[in-house]
Design a protein around this motif. Structure first.
Motif, PDB file in Angstrom:
ATOM      1  N   TYR A  24       0.838  -1.199   0.000  1.00 37.61           N
ATOM      2  CA  TYR A  24       0.000   0.000   0.000  1.00 37.61           C
ATOM      3  C   TYR A  24       0.877   1.255   0.000  1.00 37.61           C
ATOM      4  O   TYR A  24       2.080   1.186   0.244  1.00 37.61           O
ATOM      5  CB  TYR A  24      -0.887   0.022   1.255  1.00 37.61           C
ATOM      6  CG  TYR A  24      -1.726  -1.220   1.436  1.00 37.61           C
ATOM      7  CD1 TYR A  24      -3.037  -1.269   0.969  1.00 37.61           C
ATOM      8  CD2 TYR A  24      -1.208  -2.350   2.075  1.00 37.61           C
ATOM      9  CE1 TYR A  24      -3.820  -2.399   1.130  1.00 37.61           C
ATOM     10  CE2 TYR A  24      -1.975  -3.489   2.243  1.00 37.61           C
ATOM     11  CZ  TYR A  24      -3.284  -3.515   1.775  1.00 37.61           C
ATOM     12  OH  TYR A  24      -4.048  -4.630   1.938  1.00 37.61           O
ATOM     13  N   ALA A  25       0.245   2.407  -0.230  1.00 40.91           N
ATOM     14  CA  ALA A  25       0.973   3.682  -0.154  1.00 40.91           C
ATOM     15  C   ALA A  25       0.054   4.738   0.436  1.00 40.91           C
ATOM     16  O   ALA A  25      -1.163   4.692   0.252  1.00 40.91           O
ATOM     17  CB  ALA A  25       1.436   4.121  -1.540  1.00 40.91           C
ATOM     18  N   THR A  26       0.649   5.686   1.148  1.00 44.89           N
ATOM     19  CA  THR A  26      -0.142   6.768   1.720  1.00 44.89           C
ATOM     20  C   THR A  26       0.689   8.049   1.797  1.00 44.89           C
ATOM     21  O   THR A  26       1.891   8.030   1.576  1.00 44.89           O
ATOM     22  CB  THR A  26      -0.697   6.352   3.111  1.00 44.89           C
ATOM     23  OG1 THR A  26      -1.663   7.309   3.549  1.00 44.89           O
ATOM     24  CG2 THR A  26       0.420   6.266   4.154  1.00 44.89           C
ATOM     25  N   GLY A  27       0.025   9.148   2.094  1.00 47.48           N
ATOM     26  CA  GLY A  27       0.722  10.423   2.286  1.00 47.48           C
ATOM     27  C   GLY A  27       1.280  10.984   0.988  1.00 47.48           C
ATOM     28  O   GLY A  27       0.764  10.717  -0.095  1.00 47.48           O
ATOM     29  N   TRP A  28       2.345  11.736   1.125  1.00 51.01           N
ATOM     30  CA  TRP A  28       2.941  12.354  -0.056  1.00 51.01           C
ATOM     31  C   TRP A  28       3.407  11.314  -1.062  1.00 51.01           C
ATOM     32  O   TRP A  28       3.346  11.520  -2.261  1.00 51.01           O
ATOM     33  CB  TRP A  28       4.119  13.268   0.366  1.00 51.01           C
ATOM     34  CG  TRP A  28       3.683  14.657   0.702  1.00 51.01           C
ATOM     35  CD1 TRP A  28       2.414  15.054   1.047  1.00 51.01           C
ATOM     36  CD2 TRP A  28       4.494  15.842   0.719  1.00 51.01           C
ATOM     37  NE1 TRP A  28       2.403  16.411   1.276  1.00 51.01           N
ATOM     38  CE2 TRP A  28       3.655  16.917   1.088  1.00 51.01           C
ATOM     39  CE3 TRP A  28       5.847  16.096   0.458  1.00 51.01           C
ATOM     40  CZ2 TRP A  28       4.140  18.232   1.203  1.00 51.01           C
ATOM     41  CZ3 TRP A  28       6.325  17.397   0.578  1.00 51.01           C
ATOM     42  CH2 TRP A  28       5.475  18.453   0.946  1.00 51.01           C
ATOM     43  N   PHE A  29       3.868  10.190  -0.563  1.00 49.13           N
ATOM     44  CA  PHE A  29       4.343   9.151  -1.473  1.00 49.13           C
ATOM     45  C   PHE A  29       3.213   8.708  -2.403  1.00 49.13           C
ATOM     46  O   PHE A  29       3.428   8.472  -3.585  1.00 49.13           O
ATOM     47  CB  PHE A  29       4.873   7.954  -0.676  1.00 49.13           C
ATOM     48  CG  PHE A  29       5.647   6.966  -1.503  1.00 49.13           C
ATOM     49  CD1 PHE A  29       7.004   7.128  -1.706  1.00 49.13           C
ATOM     50  CD2 PHE A  29       5.017   5.872  -2.087  1.00 49.13           C
ATOM     51  CE1 PHE A  29       7.732   6.221  -2.475  1.00 49.13           C
ATOM     52  CE2 PHE A  29       5.727   4.961  -2.859  1.00 49.13           C
ATOM     53  CZ  PHE A  29       7.088   5.137  -3.055  1.00 49.13           C
ATOM     54  N   ARG A  30       2.003   8.622  -1.878  1.00 49.28           N
ATOM     55  CA  ARG A  30       0.873   8.225  -2.720  1.00 49.28           C
ATOM     56  C   ARG A  30       0.354   9.393  -3.558  1.00 49.28           C
ATOM     57  O   ARG A  30       0.184   9.290  -4.764  1.00 49.28           O
ATOM     58  CB  ARG A  30      -0.290   7.691  -1.877  1.00 49.28           C
ATOM     59  CG  ARG A  30      -1.491   7.313  -2.761  1.00 49.28           C
ATOM     60  CD  ARG A  30      -2.691   6.830  -1.990  1.00 49.28           C
ATOM     61  NE  ARG A  30      -3.490   7.882  -1.410  1.00 49.28           N
ATOM     62  CZ  ARG A  30      -4.354   8.659  -2.080  1.00 49.28           C
ATOM     63  NH1 ARG A  30      -4.507   8.520  -3.384  1.00 49.28           N
ATOM     64  NH2 ARG A  30      -5.041   9.588  -1.465  1.00 49.28           N
ATOM     65  N   ARG A  31       0.111  10.532  -2.889  1.00 46.81           N
ATOM     66  CA  ARG A  31      -0.635  11.608  -3.544  1.00 46.81           C
ATOM     67  C   ARG A  31       0.213  12.556  -4.370  1.00 46.81           C
ATOM     68  O   ARG A  31      -0.299  13.333  -5.157  1.00 46.81           O
ATOM     69  CB  ARG A  31      -1.349  12.472  -2.493  1.00 46.81           C
ATOM     70  CG  ARG A  31      -2.389  11.797  -1.657  1.00 46.81           C
ATOM     71  CD  ARG A  31      -3.242  12.844  -0.943  1.00 46.81           C
ATOM     72  NE  ARG A  31      -2.435  13.864  -0.283  1.00 46.81           N
ATOM     73  CZ  ARG A  31      -1.954  13.753   0.942  1.00 46.81           C
ATOM     74  NH1 ARG A  31      -2.208  12.684   1.647  1.00 46.81           N
ATOM     75  NH2 ARG A  31      -1.224  14.703   1.472  1.00 46.81           N
ATOM     76  N   GLY A  32       1.512  12.561  -4.110  1.00 42.45           N
ATOM     77  CA  GLY A  32       2.339  13.631  -4.655  1.00 42.45           C
ATOM     78  C   GLY A  32       2.491  14.690  -3.584  1.00 42.45           C
ATOM     79  O   GLY A  32       1.853  14.622  -2.536  1.00 42.45           O
ATOM     80  N   PRO A  33       3.384  15.681  -3.833  1.00 48.78           N
ATOM     81  CA  PRO A  33       3.792  16.591  -2.763  1.00 48.78           C
ATOM     82  C   PRO A  33       2.763  17.669  -2.464  1.00 48.78           C
ATOM     83  O   PRO A  33       3.097  18.835  -2.380  1.00 48.78           O
ATOM     84  CB  PRO A  33       5.082  17.190  -3.321  1.00 48.78           C
ATOM     85  CG  PRO A  33       4.845  17.226  -4.794  1.00 48.78           C
ATOM     86  CD  PRO A  33       4.052  15.995  -5.106  1.00 48.78           C
ATOM     87  N   GLN A  34       1.501  17.291  -2.327  1.00 45.02           N
ATOM     88  CA  GLN A  34       0.489  18.276  -1.988  1.00 45.02           C
ATOM     89  C   GLN A  34      -0.182  17.897  -0.692  1.00 45.02           C
ATOM     90  O   GLN A  34      -0.394  16.727  -0.405  1.00 45.02           O
ATOM     91  CB  GLN A  34      -0.607  18.355  -3.061  1.00 45.02           C
ATOM     92  CG  GLN A  34      -0.193  19.065  -4.315  1.00 45.02           C
ATOM     93  CD  GLN A  34       0.210  18.062  -5.374  1.00 45.02           C
ATOM     94  OE1 GLN A  34      -0.362  16.991  -5.455  1.00 45.02           O
ATOM     95  NE2 GLN A  34       1.227  18.399  -6.152  1.00 45.02           N
ATOM     96  N   GLY A  35      -0.560  18.895   0.033  1.00 42.70           N
ATOM     97  CA  GLY A  35      -1.380  18.644   1.201  1.00 42.70           C
ATOM     98  C   GLY A  35      -0.603  18.790   2.481  1.00 42.70           C
ATOM     99  O   GLY A  35       0.607  18.571   2.539  1.00 42.70           O
ATOM    100  N   THR A  36      -1.348  19.180   3.503  1.00 42.50           N
ATOM    101  CA  THR A  36      -0.762  19.472   4.795  1.00 42.50           C
ATOM    102  C   THR A  36      -0.946  18.277   5.723  1.00 42.50           C
ATOM    103  O   THR A  36      -1.469  17.245   5.327  1.00 42.50           O
ATOM    104  CB  THR A  36      -1.448  20.705   5.391  1.00 42.50           C
ATOM    105  OG1 THR A  36      -2.850  20.462   5.402  1.00 42.50           O
ATOM    106  CG2 THR A  36      -1.161  21.945   4.558  1.00 42.50           C
TER     107      THR A  36
END
Ligand code: FAD
Ligand code: FMN
Lengths: 416, 155
Positions: free
Chosen positions: A320-332
């Motif tokens: 699985y993947a989560t956080g920036w690794f999953r979404r790309g460098p967006q979000g706080t």
């Protein structure tokens, strides 16, 4: 039955995921593995040194280890010390929460000149990341390229007086570097118009508290969109603020086309404005703050490209993947919390669906990890850093990996 | 006392504090703890004390998990006469102009619909040196004492 979960990366995404997993299923065996000897990722090495309130989430993460029973395996790099395949072999689920730490580049001529710096490198150096290069000389005229919160963080830190850093955890060497910097002028340049800037309005409002600067805002546009209007109002409110010596200039709608200077040293940055006119800004330093990408090590592009369900964070069965690794460098930080909570439910449902499979050994498959940094080792670093803090700082970070390891590991042997 | 402990949170600090308060009160009281995102305005109960922990986010806004509740309250506009609540804020004085606005907004909204606030609203400062629970535990026990008198009167 107790499944074993390995989370690669102990930043906010990994910690929130462990929190959510163990809240729903307290018997799970969860390990957070990090290439650094210290946990919490960008909460420690990205969130600004003068935003200690934001780092308050660390108290929740401490409980993940201290009360919820997650293990910390520090100083182990997945993809180098242990392969991803070996990890998947040993754990029922592996989650990549490794963030994205490589700086994106502009792709224009002159980016390798001396005097060109990148936001990730610079913030890591400022916050004493063990793998950071030394802090560079910036000279008197700095241009910051980018209009996100990271760009504003850098602007604010460069613009603050030494007194304004009281209560932060900025280290002695970086503090000294800032005091001696000799910066006279900072220009912060956005490619987009002001209405499309990415920063949060509060980040702009915060600048009025600074004593040593005077601010001007050039070329802001107008917009009826309510979100854009908040940003524009914040910019308008700071325009003309302050009578300190350092001049801060906001510029918008400028596309960078070339960095140049004699003898490999940066001297000016060239841009095109919306009308096609060339704008030249003389500068001694050019700092790009334009986002982040994957580092070598884990084959992120491949894994994400072949994901079974990228939206849900499922890369492959058991992976699985989560956080920036999953979404790309967006979000706080809160975005990572929501992301991790969704993934936790997904993983637990997958476990239920596969109840017949035998459980895997987890960390027992890695006897070498006796030499990794455990949570108690990290706490020794933490306690030392807090107790060594000088008067107007809340912490004195230990900057070198060797010194961290000496403290974390040496005593662990003694106590066993 | 029968207590409904509710939290509104963005990054989880209010949730942790609510859980701590629950452990603190559980021995002597009947306590249920819930995220405001899972609580509907028609669940308010005159026989209970509602204890709310709520942070602020953005530019003094309600945290994400309190927003659907606030919207529902505005839309449904229920009559909250006879409902008692105490409210504790989480905030950060770095945001000086909007310090504690999230919990303040929520308190005003409840009062506007007729609910009665018990005790003072206190806001913890994330940039200060106190731990949230060190400020919140004395607050909670005081709220319970005050509510025991009031809710006793009503019942
Ligand atoms: C300079 C900066 C300032 C920011 N300021 C704020 C802010 O003020 N407020 C806010 O809400 N958000 C802020 N953010 C965004 C926030 O930091 C991110 O949303 C968040 O950290 C992403 O979490 P993550 O866990 O996915 O990644 P990270 O925090 O990057 O954590 C990843 C972890 O994985 C580890 N790792 C990487 N590769 C490996 C490997 N191969 N093996 C083992 N471990 C590995 C890393 O060492 C790291 O500890 C900021 C970001 C930056 C860059
Ligand atoms: C981006 C951001 C904006 C914030 N805005 C405010 C604010 O306007 N007023 C305030 O009192 N606190 C503000 N805070 C502080 C939070 O309320 C505080 O950190 C709190 O502990 C968060 O609790 P939570 O995790 O439950 O959301 C802000 C924090 C962040 C990170």
């Amino acid at each position: 039955m107790s499944r074993a979960v390995a989370i690669v990366g102990s930043g906010p995404s990994g910690c929130y995921l462990a929190q959510a997993l163990l809240k729903a299923a307290p018997d799970l065996r969860v390990d957070l593995i990090d290439r650094l000897p210290v946990p919490y990722g960008l909460v420690r090495y990205g969130v600004a040194a003068d935003h200690q309130g934001t780092k308050g989430v660390i108290r929740q993460f401490e409980r993940v280890f201290e009360r919820q029973g997650a293990g910390f395996v520090g100083n182990v790099t997945i993809g180098e010390d242990v392969s991803l395949d070996a990890l998947r072999e040993a754990y029922d689920a592996v989650v990549l929460a490794a963030g994205l730490s490589a700086d994106r580049t502009l792709g224009i001529a002159g980016e390798d000149l001396q005097g060109v710096h990148r936001a990730g490198q610079l913030t890591r150096a400022l916050y004493e990341h063990p793998d950071a290069a030394p802090l560079p000389e910036l000279g008197s005229r700095v241009v910051i390229m980018g209009n996100g919160n990271v760009a504003i963080d850098i602007l604010r830190l460069l613009a603050k007086t030494p007194e304004e850093l009281a209560g932060s955890d900025l280290g002695a060497a970086p503090s000294d570097w800032l005091t001696r910097s000799g910066i006279e002028e900072i220009e912060i340049v956005g490619r987009s118009p002001a209405s499309a800037a990415k920063f949060d309005p509060v980040m702009i409002k915060e600048l009025v508290k600074l004593e040593g600067i005077n601010i001007r805002v050039l070329g802001a546009d107008r917009s009826d969109d309510p979100e854009a209007a908040k940003k524009l109002a914040a910019l308008e409110a700071i325009n003309g603020h302050g009578c300190g010596a350092r001049r801060i200039t906001f510029r918008f709608g400028l596309t960078p086309i070339e960095l140049s200077g004699p003898d490999d040293h940066l001297k000016e940055a060239r841009f095109l404005d919306g009308q096609g006119n060339t704008v030249i800004l003389p500068c001694s330093a050019f700092i790009t703050a334009i986002g982040f990408g994957a580092e070598v090590g884990l084959p992120r592009d491949l894994l994400i490209g072949e994901a079974v369900d990228r939206e849900a964070g499922v890369l492959a069965p058991g992976l699985y993947a989560t956080g920036w690794f999953r979404r790309g460098p967006q979000g706080t930080i809160p975005d990572n919390r929501a992301d991790a909570q969704r993934l936790a439910s997904h993983i637990l449902a997958d476990f239920e669906g596969a109840a017949a499979l035998p459980e895997k050994p987890g960390r027992q498959a890695f006897p070498d990890w006796a030499g990794a940094v455990g949570y108690h080792g990290w706490k020794r670093i933490d306690v030392a850093e807090i107790s060594n803090a000088p008067e107007n700082r809340c912490r004195a970070k230990i900057a070198s990996r060797d010194a961290m390891l000496a403290l974390a590991l040496q005593k662990e042997e003694v106590s066993q | 006392m029968n207590i409904m402990l509710l939290y509104g949170t963005e990054t989880g600090n209010a949730e942790m504090l609510a859980e701590d308060i629950m452990s603190e009160l559980e021995g002597d009281h009947e306590v249920e703890c819930r995220n405001l995102s899972d609580f509907s305005p028609d669940e308010f109960d005159a026989g209970r004390l509602h204890m709310i922990i709520c942070s602020s986010y953005g530019d003094g806004e309600l945290p994400a998990s309190a927003q659907p509740f606030a919207e529902a309250l505005k839309t449904a506009a229920p009559d909250l006469k006879g409902i008692h609540f105490g409210i504790f804020g989480l905030g950060d004085r770095e945001y000086e102009e909007t310090f504690g606005f999230g919990s303040g907004t929520l308190a005003e909204l409840l009062i506007a619909h007729g609910a009665v606030q018990v005790g003072e609203r206190i806001t913890h400062d994330a940039s200060g040196s106190d731990m949230a629970e060190d400020v919140a535990f004395p607050w909670a026990s005081q709220i319970v004492t005050l509510a025991e008198e009031k809710i006793g009167e009503v019942a």
